[in-house]
Scaffold this active site. Sequence first.
Site, PDB file in Angstrom:
ATOM      1  N   LYS A  19       8.941  -8.788  -6.750  1.00  0.00           N
ATOM      2  CA  LYS A  19       9.170  -7.374  -7.065  1.00  0.00           C
ATOM      3  C   LYS A  19      10.599  -7.003  -6.669  1.00  0.00           C
ATOM      4  O   LYS A  19      11.089  -7.417  -5.620  1.00  0.00           O
ATOM      5  CB  LYS A  19       8.168  -6.480  -6.316  1.00  0.00           C
ATOM      6  CG  LYS A  19       8.366  -4.984  -6.602  1.00  0.00           C
ATOM      7  CD  LYS A  19       7.172  -4.144  -6.186  1.00  0.00           C
ATOM      8  CE  LYS A  19       7.095  -3.846  -4.721  1.00  0.00           C
ATOM      9  NZ  LYS A  19       8.249  -3.127  -4.154  1.00  0.00           N
TER      10      LYS A  19
ATOM     11  N   GLU B 113       6.974   4.920  -7.539  1.00  0.00           N
ATOM     12  CA  GLU B 113       6.663   5.487  -6.216  1.00  0.00           C
ATOM     13  C   GLU B 113       7.251   6.887  -6.054  1.00  0.00           C
ATOM     14  O   GLU B 113       8.387   7.156  -6.482  1.00  0.00           O
ATOM     15  CB  GLU B 113       7.228   4.552  -5.128  1.00  0.00           C
ATOM     16  CG  GLU B 113       7.012   5.102  -3.715  1.00  0.00           C
ATOM     17  CD  GLU B 113       7.224   4.076  -2.609  1.00  0.00           C
ATOM     18  OE1 GLU B 113       7.570   2.911  -2.900  1.00  0.00           O
ATOM     19  OE2 GLU B 113       7.054   4.469  -1.434  1.00  0.00           O
TER      20      GLU B 113
HETATM   21  O1  KIV Z   1       6.658  -2.671   0.393  1.00  0.00           O
HETATM   22  C1  KIV Z   1       5.669  -2.161  -0.126  1.00  0.00           C
HETATM   23  O2  KIV Z   1       4.552  -2.170   0.423  1.00  0.00           O
HETATM   24  C2  KIV Z   1       5.836  -1.532  -1.416  1.00  0.00           C
HETATM   25  C3  KIV Z   1       4.788  -0.559  -1.820  1.00  0.00           C
HETATM   26  C4  KIV Z   1       5.084   0.735  -1.168  1.00  0.00           C
HETATM   27  C5  KIV Z   1       4.669  -0.448  -3.286  1.00  0.00           C
HETATM   28  O3  KIV Z   1       6.811  -1.730  -2.075  1.00  0.00           O
END
Ligand code: KIV
Length: 263
Positions: free
Chosen positions: A112, A181
């Site tokens: 991600k 988010e």
């Molecule tokens: O780091 C994390 O847990 C995230 C979530 C807030 C989506 O990126």
Amino acid sequence: MTKKMTISKILNSKGDKPLVMITAYDALFANLFEESADILLVGDSLNTSFAGKDDTLSATLEQMIYHTGAVCSGSPASFVICDMPFGTYTTKKEALKNAVKVFQSTQADAVKIEGGADKADIVKHLTSNGIAVCGHIGLLPQSVRSEGGYKVKGKDEASALSLIEDAKAIEAAGAFCMVIEGVKADVAERVAKSVSIPLVGIGAGAGVDGQVLVFSDMLGLFEKFTPKFVKKYLEGASVVREAVAEYAKEVRSREFPSEKYSY
Ligand code: KIV
């Protein structure tokens, strides 16, 4: 055993069933989440909830690899996403080198990346080199210092249009899904409708294609602060505190270990 999610199932979920994503940082909890969650996210939020830091910025690639490896071992049937930590994807070359390291060191299914249109070339470089990418738009925790706090997005039309532009750019770069988010619910819904990949919301209302929560928040284990969007499904901190207090009491009174727990 639960059937593992795939990228095509994730893509096909749009307009059908909301995706259930939850963070996991270790094998023990990952195994507990496997049955109910579609996707486990090894979020760099582990730096705040488990490493006790004020924000996510000091999380390292080594730390993320260690925790992702543990999650993959504890839950081989889960689709696992590893968060790329701050500073590890500033250039296309660095991003690919680091994402390859994640893929070669763990069984992660995807990484991600935080950022919108400004990160599209990096996402494109990864997806065209065999790395599946989940985007992350809206409130970006890794920008907390540069933005001077956690700021909700989508409060005016310009911000809404810029989020739609971000989502489209990340989709065009080949991402298979995106976290959105800290965005006003009506705007998040518009953004979700503007792309054909699923948008998984956190603090983004009900009009998106799935939800993600940080597990230590939703289990009530993290007590430093609770954002408005967190629903606590368990008062975990009280449960744990009470259990440990009971154990301490029994040890001090020599009630534990009784014969039942002795050889
Ligand atoms: O780091 C994390 O847990 C995230 C979530 C807030 C989506 O990126």
